[in-house]
Design an enzyme around this catalytic site. Structure first.
Site: not given
Lengths: 192, 234
Positions: B106, B145, B155, B158, B160
């Site tokens: 991110y 990640y 995780r 995905h 959000h």
């Protein structure tokens, strides 16, 4: 046709560049900020500030707070409010707790009017954070509206000992409103 | 104007506030019963954002942060409809998305995962649904990640999603997952919603939405609260 509601999931720790990019300094145009007031907005300027506390009493540095409120005459900027067309006040704000050195959320806004002739002035609040899978709803009432608060149907539906968790404390034009997720002072959260 | 309240939030679908397998919930989830509230204008109104709120490239994450070339990764189309429980399309609804890059990193100072950033990819986008409730994003398939929830925790891929719907009461923040991801069965966030509901968060590969020679298509519908049959007295 009956469909199932899509489940909620946590906003996670990395919402900032998607939802509050301007506040956190990311290069993406900000749609919603924490200053709800324009030069021509009518009403008493106020500031609302507070912290979000977890069950250990620690301040949460990665929460995101959203507020939704009426204008100074109690009108919502939404077509379901029959008086809405007269209002230029949008009434929506958003702020993350990760940029203030004290991890406060801060909103510059105006004091809303009373709503539909029955409810005391209040602001609707959504609380999100990493570690919260489903967002919670609460409300901010004002300590200097004691008479209206006493007659408010929502406040009166809350057991008396817990009502203070919904009332922001005035210090001049600054109102303090802390949110406690757990513990003796746990904020009242609503099934909206 | 009569006001029609929304059906309740379905807590069979939504996760519990405290879900110990996701350890951060233990101190952050609220614990006391929710207090019922009679819906009023405060709950039945909400922020309104029209099509003028979004910029021309806001929906195209493969282009909206380019510095010196296209971002690295597998280009995808993510499209679907926003509906309510009764199947009614939800037009003019703002969707905001954010995600990791193809390497699972991110663009956020809190993300210390040792994977490369991509200077041409921010990973944030937004759009507003059309008259049929449809939206369409172009992006890069996000990578998995690691996270510190438990030993060797990862995780699943995905994206959000944040959306408003018709009012403050219909607000939803969720995550879209990808079909066939082996990490789903190991992920306490995905599994915080029970079987029979969590699958609603898994997008479907769609050849119809795949753009030939350009990008694979994934279909993801989002279902918000419906209206009660009876309007309330105003």
């Amino acid at each position: 046709m009956a469909l199932k509601q899509t489940p909620s999931q946590t906003v996670g720790p990395y919402f900032a560049y998607g939802l509050t990019p301007g506040q956190y300094g990311y290069p993406f145009r900000e749609l919603v900020a924490n200053n709800l007031v324009a030069a021509d907005t009518e009403g008493a300027r106020i500031r609302i500030e507070g912290c979000v506390y977890d069950g250990a009493g620690d301040k949460v540095p990665d929460a995101m707070i959203e507020i939704w409120q009426a204008d100074a005459q109690g009108r919502y900027a939404h077509p379901a409010d029959p008086r809405s067309s007269n209002s230029s006040f949008k009434g929506f704000g958003r702020f993350g707790t990760g940029t203030d050195p004290d991890n406060r959320f801060i909103f510059e806004t105006i004091k809303p009017g009373s709503i539909d002739g029955a409810q005391a002035p209040h602001i609707s609040v959504i609380v999100m954070m990493r570690g919260l899978l489903t967002h919670t709803f609460t409300r901010i009432y004002f300590s200097d509206e004691a008479e209206a608060n006493q007659a408010d149907p929502v406040l009166n539906s809350v057991e008396e000992s817990r009502r203070p968790t919904l009332i922001a404390t005035a210090d001049g034009a600054v109102y303090r409103f802390d949110i406690h997720m757990q513990g003796d002072q746990e904020t009242v959260f609503f099934d909206v | 104007m009569s006001l029609t309240p929304f059906k309740s939030r379905d807590f069979k679908s939504h996760p519990a506030f405290i879900h110990p397998a996701y350890t951060s919930t233990v101190l952050r989830g609220q614990t006391r019963p929710l207090v019922a509230i009679k819906p009023s204008l405060s709950e039945l109104t909400g922020p309104v954002y029209g099509h003028d709120a979004v910029g021309e490239l806001d929906h195209d994450l493969t282009k909206n942060s380019i510095v010196d070339g296209p971002p690295i990764g597998e280009r995808i189309v993510v499209t679907g409809r926003v509906l309510d429980e009764d199947g009614r399309p939800q037009p003019d609804t703002l969707l905001e998305i954010w995600q990791a890059n193809a390497c699972g990193r991110y663009v956020h100072e809190a993300d210390q995962h040792e994977a490369p950033l991509d200077g041409n990819f921010l990973g944030a986008g937004r759009c507003v649904t059309d008259a049929d409730g449809r939206y369409r994003f172009y992006t890069i398939k996000p990578g998995a990640y690691p996270w510190p929830n438990h030993a060797n925790a990862w995780r699943p891929n995905h994206i959000h999603f944040s959306l408003f719907g018709a009012s403050f009461a219909t607000r939803l923040v969720t995550q879209m997952y990808f079909p066939g991801d082996p990490l789903l069965d190991l992920d306490p966030i995905y599994k915080s919603s029970p079987p029979g509901y969590r699958e609603l968060m898994v997008s479907q590969f769609s050849l119809d939405d795949t753009e030939e020679g350009f990008a694979l298509g994934y279909n993801f519908d989002l279902i918000l609260r419906g209206r009660n049959a009876t309007p309330m007295e105003n």
